[in-house]
Write an enzyme that holds these catalytic residues in place. Structure first.
Site, PDB file in Angstrom:
ATOM      1  N   PHE A   1       0.881  -1.170   0.000  1.00 23.52           N
ATOM      2  CA  PHE A   1       0.000   0.000   0.000  1.00 23.52           C
ATOM      3  C   PHE A   1       0.917   1.219   0.000  1.00 23.52           C
ATOM      4  CE2 PHE A   1      -4.515   1.080   1.212  1.00 23.52           C
ATOM      5  CZ  PHE A   1      -4.392   2.452   1.047  1.00 23.52           C
ATOM      6  N   MET A   2       0.947   1.946  -1.101  1.00 25.30           N
ATOM      7  CA  MET A   2       1.926   3.016  -1.278  1.00 25.30           C
ATOM      8  C   MET A   2       1.945   3.959  -0.076  1.00 25.30           C
ATOM      9  SD  MET A   2       2.425   5.462  -4.630  1.00 25.30           S
ATOM     10  CE  MET A   2       2.515   4.103  -5.792  1.00 25.30           C
ATOM     11  N   CYS A   3       3.152   4.277   0.406  1.00 28.28           N
ATOM     12  CA  CYS A   3       3.300   5.095   1.618  1.00 28.28           C
ATOM     13  C   CYS A   3       3.181   6.589   1.350  1.00 28.28           C
ATOM     14  CB  CYS A   3       4.648   4.806   2.280  1.00 28.28           C
ATOM     15  SG  CYS A   3       4.758   3.154   2.991  1.00 28.28           S
ATOM     16  N   THR A   4       3.613   7.045   0.182  1.00 28.67           N
ATOM     17  CA  THR A   4       3.545   8.472  -0.136  1.00 28.67           C
ATOM     18  C   THR A   4       2.224   8.784  -0.815  1.00 28.67           C
ATOM     19  OG1 THR A   4       5.943   8.600  -0.380  1.00 28.67           O
ATOM     20  CG2 THR A   4       4.665  10.384  -1.359  1.00 28.67           C
TER      21      THR A   4
ATOM     22  N   ARG B   1       1.327   8.486   4.382  1.00 29.76           N
ATOM     23  CA  ARG B   1       0.450   7.801   5.337  1.00 29.76           C
ATOM     24  C   ARG B   1       1.284   7.106   6.410  1.00 29.76           C
ATOM     25  NH1 ARG B   1       0.341   2.466   5.401  1.00 29.76           N
ATOM     26  NH2 ARG B   1       1.399   1.394   3.697  1.00 29.76           N
TER      27      ARG B   1
END
Length: 246
Positions: free
Chosen positions: A146-149, A168
């Site tokens: 789940f992409m962090c940025t 996130r």
């Protein structure tokens, strides 16, 4: 003006206090962490705890430039963490070069460059990394990415281009240092490309403001926080550490 945000050193202090008070948060895998929720600070140093790994940073940058969504294309040996989060086909979501340069994600870098080139005072100079479908894409075919940025906004004020990074989630040790190197690279490139379009601009790179929903340290790195708390030194090899969090 830049908001009177915390500095990296102040982030260290907050995390050091959290460890001293044993204010733990247990993550989904059962691992203890210390965490700052809603962290906001000026990224005025390239790492928080630990040391830079310039060799890996360069390899990751080359992979980002390739825009490949497959971990096998990371130059050299593929890091275990990327293997662990990849799908059964070796695919991931979080190639940040793909996120900002690919037409499949609407050419975020070019859109931001054009906006700031046309309107230097704009508040629309933004690169959107993630997407609504990430709610489902993160675990496609066995993936766990789940992409962090979420976004990075660029604001030109007083001839300086400031980056506002919105994430996130960010791991303090490995995550921040690699993400900072990437964001510094993109900011410097944006400054260069805007100046190339009009040499009279003479923009310079400004501040990088770091906003994170969950900024955290995993228990395997508690020894770094404890060592800093006792000595003021940001790094020690684990075998040389003598404290409680061995």
């Amino acid at each position: 003006m830049i908001s009177d945000s915390m500095t990296v050193e102040e982030i260290r202090l907050h995390l050091g206090l959290a460890l001293k008070e044993k204010d733990f948060v247990v993550d989904k895998t059962g691992v203890k962490t210390i965490e700052i929720i809603g962290a906001s600070f000026v990224a005025d140093e390239p790492f928080i705890f630990g040391a830079l790994n310039d060799e890996y940073i360069q390899r990751e940058l080359e992979w980002y430039k390739s825009k490949s969504l497959f971990v096998k294309d990371i130059p050299g040996e593929t890091p275990k963490i990327w293997q662990q989060v990849a799908s059964s086909k070796g695919e991931i979501n979080s190639n940040y070069g793909w996120a900002i340069w690919s037409e499949d994600n609407y050419a975020q870098y070019d859109m931001c460059l054009a906006e700031l080139g046309q309107n230097p005072d704009s508040r629309r100079g933004i690169m959107i990394y993630t997407r609504p479908s990430m709610q489902f894409d993160y675990n496609k075919d066995g993936m766990s990415d789940f992409m962090c940025t979420n976004t990075v906004q660029y604001l030109i004020r007083d001839k300086k281009i400031n980056a506002v990074v919105n994430m996130r989630s960010n791991d303090v040790v490995f995550g921040f240092r690699n993400d900072y190197a990437w964001q510094k690279y993109v900011l410097d490139k944006l400054v260069s490309d805007l100046n190339a379009g009009d040499p009279t601009r003479q923009y310079k790179a400004g501040s990088i403001i770091w906003n994170v929903g969950s900024l955290h340290v995993y228990s395997r790195h508690f020894y770094l926080v404890d060592h800093w708390w006792k000595t003021g030194e940001t790094h020690i090899v684990k075998k040389d550490y003598k404290g409680e969090w061995k």
